[in-house]
Each structure stands twice: as C-alpha cells, then as structure tokens.
Design an enzyme around this catalytic site. Structure first.
Site, PDB file in Angstrom:
ATOM      1  CG  PHE A 178      -1.856  -1.040   1.417  1.00 14.58           C
ATOM      2  CD1 PHE A 178      -3.097  -0.975   0.800  1.00 14.58           C
ATOM      3  CD2 PHE A 178      -1.576  -2.163   2.204  1.00 14.58           C
ATOM      4  CE1 PHE A 178      -4.028  -2.002   0.948  1.00 14.58           C
ATOM      5  CE2 PHE A 178      -2.498  -3.188   2.361  1.00 14.58           C
ATOM      6  CZ  PHE A 178      -3.729  -3.105   1.730  1.00 14.58           C
ATOM      7  CG  ASP A 179       1.050   5.864  -1.776  1.00 10.81           C
ATOM      8  OD1 ASP A 179       2.052   6.174  -1.097  1.00 10.81           O
ATOM      9  OD2 ASP A 179       0.321   6.708  -2.337  1.00 10.81           O
ATOM     10  N   GLY A 180       0.844   5.265   1.115  1.00 11.73           N
ATOM     11  CA  GLY A 180       0.249   5.864   2.315  1.00 11.73           C
ATOM     12  C   GLY A 180      -0.845   6.869   2.009  1.00 11.73           C
ATOM     13  CG  ASP A 293      -2.144   8.897  -4.527  1.00 10.51           C
ATOM     14  OD1 ASP A 293      -2.332  10.127  -4.492  1.00 10.51           O
ATOM     15  OD2 ASP A 293      -1.111   8.366  -4.065  1.00 10.51           O
TER      16      ASP A 293
END
Length: 312
Positions: A178-180, A293
C-alpha cells in the site's frame, strides 16, 4: 436492491458467508487478458464480440493483471482452513462482468481451466454494474474501467484501477503493498503539500503528530486483511503487508507509524522513500498487487513487472 440480471453460482466451490468473508469483486478484464477481445468489441460491436466469445468458449483466456493476486488469495484460504476447518473469515471472489451469459461462458470455462475458486459470476447488462457491489458485501473492487472504479469509490467501496500488463506470478505468501497518503490514509497532508510545499507539509505533520491521519479509500480493505493476518503468528502468516510511501521517515514517518498502531493494523515492513522512485523496492518485494494514487509510481511498478492498481 435488484439482483444482477444473471448470477451464476459456481457449485464446484464452497460458498462463503458474505457477512464474515472478505469479498473481492474483479471484472473480467482485471483477471484475464481480454485486450484483443475488448478491441474487437470497440471496433466491431457487441454482436461480433459475442460471436467471437462463443466460437472460442473452450479456449482459455490468458491471465490478466489481477490473476496472480487471486491465486495468492486462494492460497491464504487454504492455509486458514488447514489451521481451522470451521473458519468463516475467508476471502470470497466474485466476477462482475458486463458480458451477457452467452458470451460469459468463456469466462466461466477459463476460471475452471485455471482452478480459480470464484464463487459467483455476475453478468450485468446495466451501464453501472457497481450498484450491485454493496448487496454482495464487496470489500475490494478491481476493474480495468476507470468509470467503474470512480463509481465504486463514490459508493464507499475500496476500489482500484488495474492496467493490463504482463506479470510474472510471484510465489506465495500473499504480498500486498500500500502507498500511504490518499490510499491507506486520507489526502490531508497531500493537500497541504500542494498548497504550501514540502516545508508546509512537514510543519503540519509535526503539529498533528499525536493525532492519527484520516482514513483513506483502502483502509477498510487493509483492516480486514489485517484481521486475517492476526490469525497467524508473524512468521507463519500466509499474508505479508507493506507500506511504501513517498514520505520521509525522519520528518513524516512518526505520524504514519502512530496511525497504523492506533488502527491496530499490522504492517510487516514500511519503507519511507522520501520521494525516491518506488520501482526498485517493489522489484525486491515482488508483491501480488501494489496500490498507489500516483500514476508515475504505477508506471514505475509496471516497468519492473509488478502488478499494480491505481486509486484515482
């Protein structure tokens, strides 16, 4: 809520309880490589596409971007049931398709060919098939259609856009990256960064250090994944989760770590990249899926053969 026009229950697969399962819905173009067929559909129309699919119904479709992810999810189910045959907290996979049941026969045959444990095939003729996600208890939706993904996110369902690419199937366990900001977390700090630059964002993070970051669009999915993760010891878990964020560890890492701790979300490894490219670290991790994103990060992941999904 009306049922989809045609739902085919896969009787070869043990049906899961949607109230306890982690339900993942994938579209046919996310799980299989249907790029040639999609081109035919756009150029020659629905009738020609349907005819092509019927003629080739016994010819398995090649794997798509989310294929290895779905296989790894099956492996987790197998491991969970080995340790507790009565466990109901399992992954449940359903296919959501705009195909008609006639052209969808090839989809069902392809899933059987690869031994994919898909519990339901939903063939929906409606323009917006995402209206059926909530009624099926879907916690994550993967699609190759941007409009579908945006509609799902608007409906409050964790969703991401997969781009068709050649992917090497990595080995188990299931690895999810996951990106943050704007993925696991809200985009509050991103917005400050856009308005006030890095210095403003760092100052904001220092001021807010003791307050958890808001929830991002994939938090609910990550939390359910974390719940399954906790059923096993760290070493024996068939699930590994990673945070790979553009944040710097020194200035902006503390709040991120505190937020994960506050949420009780287990993350195996966290990488604070300080704006450096994510591709090299992703190539090292070899995840089954990477959520981000930023389209430049998705491109970097694709360049190293990592299956990626964009959260718009």
């Amino acid at each position: 809520m009306a049922e989809p026009e045609s739902t085919v229950i896969n009787t070869n697969v043990k049906q899961k309880d949607p109230s306890t399962a982690l339900v993942i819905a994938v579209t046919t173009r996310a799980i299989f490589n249907l790029e040639e067929e999609h081109k035919l559909y756009l150029e020659k129309g629905k009738e020609e596409y349907t005819r092509h699919q019927q003629v080739n119904q016994d010819k398995p479709l090649p794997p798509g971007t989310a294929f290895a992810f779905i296989q790894a999810v099956q492996y987790v189910n197998k491991k969970i049931l080995e340790s507790n045959p009565a466990e109901r907290d399992l992954f449940d996979i359903l296919v959501l398709s705009n195909n008609s049941p006639e052209s969808g026969m090839r989809i069902i045959n392809s899933a059987k060919h690869y031994g994919l444990e898909i519990s339901k095939f939903c063939f929906v003729s409606d323009e917006d098939s995402t209206q059926y996600l909530k009624s099926h208890g879907v916690k994550l939706f993967l699609s190759a259609d941007r409009r579908d993904v945006c509609n799902a996110l608007r409906r409050g369902v964790s969703a991401a856009l997969v781009f068709q690419q050649e992917v090497q199937a990595p080995s188990t366990p299931l690895r999810v990256v996951f990106d943050g900001d704007a993925v696991l977390f809200s985009d509050e700090t991103d917005q400050i960064f856009q308005e006030q630059g890095l210095e403003g964002a760092v100052q904001y993070e220092r001021t807010m250090e003791a307050i958890p970051i808001g929830e991002g669009p994939l938090k609910a999915f990550a939390m359910h994944l974390g719940k399954m993760h906790k059923k096993f010891g760290q070493e024996k878990s068939p699930i590994r989760t990673y945070l790979v964020t553009a944040r710097s560890g020194r200035d902006m890492g503390i709040r991120a770590i505190r937020t994960l701790r506050e949420w009780g979300l287990p993350i195996n490894e966290a990488f604070f990249m300080d704006g450096a490219p994510k591709g090299p670290i992703l190539a090292q991790i070899q995840p089954h899926i990477f959520f981000d994103d930023g389209l430049h990060n998705i491109q970097g992941a694709q360049n190293v053969g990592v299956p990626s999904a964009w959260v718009p």
